[in-house]
Design an enzyme around this catalytic site. Sequence first.
Site, PDB file in Angstrom:
ATOM      1  N   HIS A   1       5.269   9.762   1.610  1.00  0.00           N
ATOM      2  CA  HIS A   1       5.627   9.579   0.190  1.00  0.00           C
ATOM      3  C   HIS A   1       6.825  10.460  -0.126  1.00  0.00           C
ATOM      4  O   HIS A   1       6.902  11.601   0.345  1.00  0.00           O
ATOM      5  CB  HIS A   1       4.449   9.947  -0.715  1.00  0.00           C
TER       6      HIS A   1
ATOM      7  N   ALA B   1       6.777  -1.172  -5.369  1.00  0.00           N
ATOM      8  CA  ALA B   1       7.753  -2.136  -4.834  1.00  0.00           C
ATOM      9  C   ALA B   1       8.110  -3.242  -5.823  1.00  0.00           C
ATOM     10  O   ALA B   1       8.161  -4.401  -5.461  1.00  0.00           O
ATOM     11  CB  ALA B   1       7.225  -2.742  -3.534  1.00  0.00           C
TER      12      ALA B   1
ATOM     13  N   ASP C   1       9.235  13.124  -1.878  1.00  0.00           N
ATOM     14  CA  ASP C   1       8.781  14.426  -2.397  1.00  0.00           C
ATOM     15  C   ASP C   1       8.836  14.525  -3.920  1.00  0.00           C
ATOM     16  O   ASP C   1       8.464  15.529  -4.499  1.00  0.00           O
ATOM     17  CB  ASP C   1       9.585  15.564  -1.750  1.00  0.00           C
TER      18      ASP C   1
ATOM     19  N   ASP D   1       1.600 -14.097 -49.105  1.00  0.00           N
ATOM     20  CA  ASP D   1       1.097 -14.557 -47.807  1.00  0.00           C
ATOM     21  C   ASP D   1       0.231 -15.803 -48.009  1.00  0.00           C
ATOM     22  O   ASP D   1      -0.977 -15.791 -47.806  1.00  0.00           O
ATOM     23  CB  ASP D   1       0.273 -13.417 -47.166  1.00  0.00           C
TER      24      ASP D   1
HETATM   25  C1  SPV Z   1      -1.470 -10.947 -40.842  1.00  0.00           C
HETATM   26  O1  SPV Z   1      -1.092  -9.834 -40.454  1.00  0.00           O
HETATM   27  O2  SPV Z   1      -0.735 -11.727 -41.440  1.00  0.00           O
HETATM   28  C2  SPV Z   1      -2.844 -11.404 -40.562  1.00  0.00           C
HETATM   29  C3  SPV Z   1      -3.917 -10.417 -40.454  1.00  0.00           C
HETATM   30  O3  SPV Z   1      -3.053 -12.589 -40.485  1.00  0.00           O
HETATM   31  S1  SPV Z   1      -4.656 -10.279 -42.004  1.00  0.00           S
HETATM   32  O4  SPV Z   1      -3.659  -9.759 -42.933  1.00  0.00           O
HETATM   33  O5  SPV Z   1      -5.774  -9.392 -41.861  1.00  0.00           O
HETATM   34  O6  SPV Z   1      -5.089 -11.610 -42.437  1.00  0.00           O
HETATM   35 MG    MG Z   2      -1.594 -13.761 -41.359  1.00  0.00          MG
END
Ligand code: SPV
Ligand code: MG
Length: 434
Positions: A92, A13, A94, A207
């Site tokens: 129910h 539902a 079918d 990063d």
């Molecule tokens: C990311 O994907 O940016 C993370 C995970 O923070 S790691 O790369 O393992 O740090």
């Molecule tokens: Mg990260």
Amino acid sequence: MKKNKQVYVGLSADILHEGHINILKIANKFGEVIVGLLTDEAISSYKSIPHLSYKQREIILKNMRLVRKVIPQKTLDYTQNLRLIKPDYVVHGDDWKTGVQKKTRSKVIKELKKWNGKLIEPGYTKNISSTIIKNKILDISLLPQNRVSRLKRLFSSKKIVRILESHNSLTGLIIENLKIKKNNKEIQFDGMWSSSLTDSATRGKPDNSSLDLSVRVSSLSDMMDATTKPLIFDADNGGQIEHLPYLIKSLERVGTSAIIIEDKIGLKKNSLFKNQTGTQQDKPQVFAKKIKKICFSRKSKNFMVIARIESFILGKGLDDALKRAKVYSKAGADAILIHSKEKTPKEIFSFSKEFRKSKNFIPLVSVPSTYSKVYEKDLIKNGFKLVIYANQLLRAAYPAMLNTAETILKKGRAFDIEKKIIPIKEIISLIKND
Ligand code: SPV
Ligand code: MG
């Protein structure tokens, strides 16, 4: 309506249409209708989590003239409720004679036989415009406030919440739409991970937080426009505590469901780098202040804050990780990501074994990048509630693109790569234009 007869109807539902009304009308002719309302957990065991919560669905049914009583049905299987009620009838549509519910149907027939109950199966109502209904649901779920809460609901209804990295709208759409059948159940990814690593790499940046958090958030909109599933945002260490309320505001506004912040300070280095010299961990109490700040500034309690512990990454060991987990949990974190760059999940399992005994236990998150042999079923067994596949889509795309570029260079034409790449007519129709 026949007096003193009980009729059991199992329903999800989520969106009621005339097909349901037809079933309930027929059921009502046979006696008093008891609806076994499938819980979020029961529904998500075989298809997507419903758009409306259990409480919302219950209110609607309880106020229907055709329904006498509503009770929770906690599994797709009817057995437990049937034994409890011993209804004279089960009604129910079918349509369950084939597909996912076929086995459930056989078990219902077997149970009913025990007390001479009967199964009534009205013909499935055709021509219900499910497309219109689905599109309307899509509109509702795209509203940020509905979207934010979906992750928390998944936490309480699924054995494990499965998240995959997404670095643009196209990868978001893969996560949104991919469904496969496994053991007669439909399985899919539950949401997206906006990874600092893949988001930075896609833009040709390392990063190391060189990509501003505000830039990362503003670029989420395209992905959020194209999808409806929850998104978890990787915010590195969250930046300066004074800036956090503004980050949270932006994240909630675009419909993000959770933020993950890690307890490292100084120039950021990706946790999977072997050499972590120079990387420092924040003082637990100082990091706890960031968690508190987020809890205080979020508009919705359903926006989750996940604290990421880097003790294992920095070689600090179990005791340090456990001490931090307790502090972060007390500060208000909704879950703990215990990170590791080992080849096996041994150290994160040693953590979960101990942390589960704590009165400060909160759900655990795993990122199995280096220990990728681990199965979800083993994560579940060890107390993990969320698994993030943090970078696989970008890692898949890059070698495929590189190989294509190399082949064209080597051969001096594009023909030789045709078989390995998607045909033009498919890429043209990949995105529906409706
Ligand atoms: C990311 O994907 O940016 C993370 C995970 O923070 S790691 O790369 O393992 O740090
Ligand atoms: Mg990260």
